[in-house]
Design an enzyme around this catalytic site. Structure first.
Site, PDB file in Angstrom:
ATOM      1  N   ASP A 122     -10.011   3.859  -3.746  1.00  0.00           N
ATOM      2  CA  ASP A 122     -10.672   2.718  -3.099  1.00  0.00           C
ATOM      3  C   ASP A 122     -12.055   2.503  -3.945  1.00  0.00           C
ATOM      4  O   ASP A 122     -12.828   3.510  -3.898  1.00  0.00           O
ATOM      5  CB  ASP A 122     -10.710   2.343  -1.789  1.00  0.00           C
ATOM      6  CG  ASP A 122      -9.574   2.110  -1.054  1.00  0.00           C
ATOM      7  OD1 ASP A 122      -8.467   2.153  -1.819  1.00  0.00           O
ATOM      8  OD2 ASP A 122      -9.581   1.993   0.347  1.00  0.00           O
ATOM      9  N   ASP A 133       0.715  -1.213  -0.246  1.00  0.00           N
ATOM     10  CA  ASP A 133      -0.076   0.047   0.001  1.00  0.00           C
ATOM     11  C   ASP A 133       0.959   1.337   0.242  1.00  0.00           C
ATOM     12  O   ASP A 133       2.126   0.934  -0.011  1.00  0.00           O
ATOM     13  CB  ASP A 133      -0.866  -0.020   1.306  1.00  0.00           C
ATOM     14  CG  ASP A 133      -2.282   0.581   0.962  1.00  0.00           C
ATOM     15  OD1 ASP A 133      -2.519   1.331  -0.050  1.00  0.00           O
ATOM     16  OD2 ASP A 133      -3.112   0.195   1.685  1.00  0.00           O
TER      17      ASP A 133
HETATM   18  C1  GLA Z   1      -5.920   1.433   1.401  1.00  0.00           C
HETATM   19  C2  GLA Z   1      -6.113   0.484   0.140  1.00  0.00           C
HETATM   20  C3  GLA Z   1      -7.302  -0.524   0.506  1.00  0.00           C
HETATM   21  C4  GLA Z   1      -7.022  -1.270   1.852  1.00  0.00           C
HETATM   22  C5  GLA Z   1      -6.714  -0.426   3.133  1.00  0.00           C
HETATM   23  C6  GLA Z   1      -6.116  -0.987   4.301  1.00  0.00           C
HETATM   24  O1  GLA Z   1      -7.089   2.358   1.426  1.00  0.00           O
HETATM   25  O2  GLA Z   1      -6.375   1.046  -0.924  1.00  0.00           O
HETATM   26  O3  GLA Z   1      -7.278  -1.487  -0.530  1.00  0.00           O
HETATM   27  O4  GLA Z   1      -5.820  -1.971   1.580  1.00  0.00           O
HETATM   28  O5  GLA Z   1      -5.832   0.751   2.672  1.00  0.00           O
HETATM   29  O6  GLA Z   1      -6.044  -0.104   5.252  1.00  0.00           O
END
Ligand code: GLA
Length: 402
Positions: free
Chosen positions: A212, A157
């Site tokens: 997301d 990430d």
């Molecule tokens: C980010 C990523 C998500 C998930 C969260 C976890 O937002 O884009 O897909 O992995 O972190 O905290």
């Protein structure tokens, strides 16, 4: 005479140029031997967030087998954020002892014993998005430990990275994973911020192209803290247009994990979500509770003919070739020369959608057979174009074979 000499020179130049072309540098994939077709699996985040534990992950691996997901091609069981709590005195990452009392190695062994593969999550910054320790400064130490544990997939990430350069950060973890000698799928989760489709093909196996996904059809929604924004499924689809050329065997655009079965969309909308992800050659990472799927959701996630479109060995990402208001046509060329075609109705009223053979790169006079992949039904031979009535929010997926 002068003219013919020029022609000879010109022919020689053309010949030299033609011979040179195959040696011209091309964008390379990371040749770590994995993800030659888009990875398929399950990840904890979309449904469970931080509520992860070894019991839950084990039962999900069991369900992946008993539900038929494994037979349909799903392979990776990936724990997202929140499995880790601190670093020990030697800098090694420590799993939450309450939630993972047997340790990560034992859990990976369990997942492997089911004939599945195991994945973990970390972050290129000091902290993960859920404020657990990230891998910055510990890349080689973490990669070595993952390999020892038997990790087959790493989602990496982009939180708490401050001014870090994305290409540098992901290259460092790439080098660390490569140094382990273990083939580990490298899933880069940088949200498309630094346009990874332009440079990530030689660094990772897949890269997120957007922020997301949220479990709804369309429309950007503000986050609880007032920041912008969580994306609807269709917002993400629209952001994939133009990125097609970056995808191929071993290196895929990732429009985020599936929301199919999580309750925010209708069954028909989930069918469209899955069809579009198949068309986009997207990683098929389920994000629902595999232990309690309705028959309709299971039928979507395990539809072999739709999955075959996604997993086609040619590895070309499908593209949108027609848009007229709410009507869209998407096409994916397949290895056998046929085309997977989506006739999509984004609107709320039934409408007729047509695709002409010239949209597919076929001559107009060609007679081709058409098969409806969701219905599993041959529709016979057609010449020039194919039309069908498509219901509200419906996606018809047909295979056109000359
Ligand atoms: C980010 C990523 C998500 C998930 C969260 C976890 O937002 O884009 O897909 O992995 O972190 O905290």
């Amino acid at each position: 005479m002068g003219k013919s000499f020029f022609n000879k020179k010109f022919v020689l130049f053309l010949l030299a140029f033609t011979l040179y072309i195959p040696f011209a540098p091309t964008a390379r994939a990371w040749d770590n031997g994995v993800s030659l077709t888009p990875p398929m699996g399950w990840n904890s985040w979309n449904k469970f967030g931080c509520n992860v534990s070894e019991d839950m992950i084990k039962s999900m691996a069991d369900a992946m087998v008993t539900s038929g997901m494994k037979d349909a091609g799903y392979q990776y069981v990936v724990i997202d954020d929140c499995w880790q709590v601190r670093r020990d005195e030697n800098g090694f990452i420590v799993a939450d002892p309450q939630r993972f009392p047997s340790g990560i190695k034992a859990l990976a062994d369990y997942v492997h014993s089911k004939g599945l593969k195991f994945g973990l999550y970390s972050d290129a910054g000091k902290l993960t998005c859920a404020k657990r320790p990230g891998s910055q400064g510990h890349e080689f130490q973490d990669a070595m430990l993952y390999a020892r544990w038997g990790v087959d997939y790493l989602k990496y990430d982009w939180c708490s990275t401050d001014t870090r350069n994305a290409q540098e950060a992901y290259s460092t973890m790439h080098d660390a994973l490569a140094a382990t000698g273990r083939p580990i799928v490298f899933s880069m989760c940088e949200w498309g911020t630094a346009k990874p489709w332009l440079w990530a093909g030689s660094i990772g196996n897949l890269w997120r192209t957007t922020g997301d996904i949220d479990d709804h059809w369309e429309g950007k929604k503000k986050w609880a803290d007032g920041g912008c924004c969580s994306l609807g499924m269709l917002d993400i689809v629209d952001m994939q247009v133009g990125l097609e050329g970056a995808a191929g065997p071993g290196h895929w655009n990732d429009p985020d994990m599936l929301e199919v079965g999580n309750g925010g969309m209708t069954t028909m909308e989930y069918r469209s979500h899955f069809s579009l992800w198949a068309m986009l050659a997207a990683p098929l990472i389920a994000g629902n509770d595999l232990r309690s799927m309705t028959p309709e959701i299971k039928a979507i996630l395990t539809n072999k003919e739709i999955i075959a479109v996604n997993q086609d060995a040619l590895g070309l990402q499908g593209r949108r070739v027609g848009k007229d208001g709410n009507k869209e046509i998407w096409v994916k060329q397949l290895k056998d020369g046929s085309r997977a075609v989506i006739l999509f109705n984004r609107g709320t009223a039934e409408t007729e959608v047509s695709v002409s053979w010239t949209d597919l790169g076929y001559p107009e006079h060609l007679s081709a057979s058409v098969r409806d992949l969701w219905a599993g039904k041959d529709l016979g031979k057609v010449t020039g174009k194919f039309s069908a009535n498509v219901g509200p929010h419906e996606t018809l997926v047909v295979k056109v074979t000359p």
